[in-house]
Design a protein around this motif. Structure first.
Motif, PDB file in Angstrom:
ATOM      1  N   LYS A  27      97.747  46.190  15.715  1.00 32.36           N
ATOM      2  CA  LYS A  27      97.301  47.555  15.902  1.00 32.36           C
ATOM      3  C   LYS A  27      95.660  47.615  16.352  1.00 32.36           C
ATOM      4  O   LYS A  27      95.034  48.401  16.805  1.00 32.36           O
ATOM      5  N   THR A  30      94.995  46.758  19.993  1.00 33.99           N
ATOM      6  CA  THR A  30      95.251  47.521  21.186  1.00 33.99           C
ATOM      7  C   THR A  30      94.217  48.773  20.845  1.00 33.99           C
ATOM      8  O   THR A  30      94.473  49.604  21.446  1.00 33.99           O
ATOM      9  N   HIS A  31      93.562  49.049  19.741  1.00 34.50           N
ATOM     10  CA  HIS A  31      92.558  50.015  19.596  1.00 34.50           C
ATOM     11  C   HIS A  31      91.611  50.165  20.836  1.00 34.50           C
ATOM     12  O   HIS A  31      91.078  48.969  21.330  1.00 34.50           O
TER      13      HIS A  31
END
Length: 55
Positions: A27, A30-31
């Motif tokens: 997470k 992928t920011h």
């Protein structure tokens, strides 16, 4: 004493580490930042010599 029995606590710890090591990094990686950094143009100033009398 229930704190010394590692059976339930060890599985909780392993599950928590699996979450931290597998799901959280995906997470975070992928920011996408809405403001991408831009390099600013550097202006080189011409150094002028002093015109002072040295006597």
């Amino acid at each position: 004493m229930p704190q010394l029995n590692p059976t339930p606590w060890f599985s909780y710890m392993v599950f928590a580490w699996l979450v931290f090591l597998i799901f959280i990094p995906q997470k975070v990686l992928t920011h996408v930042s809405p403001n991408s950094p831009h390099t600013q143009e550097t202006k080189y100033l011409k150094a002028e010599s002093w015109a002072w009398p040295w006597h």
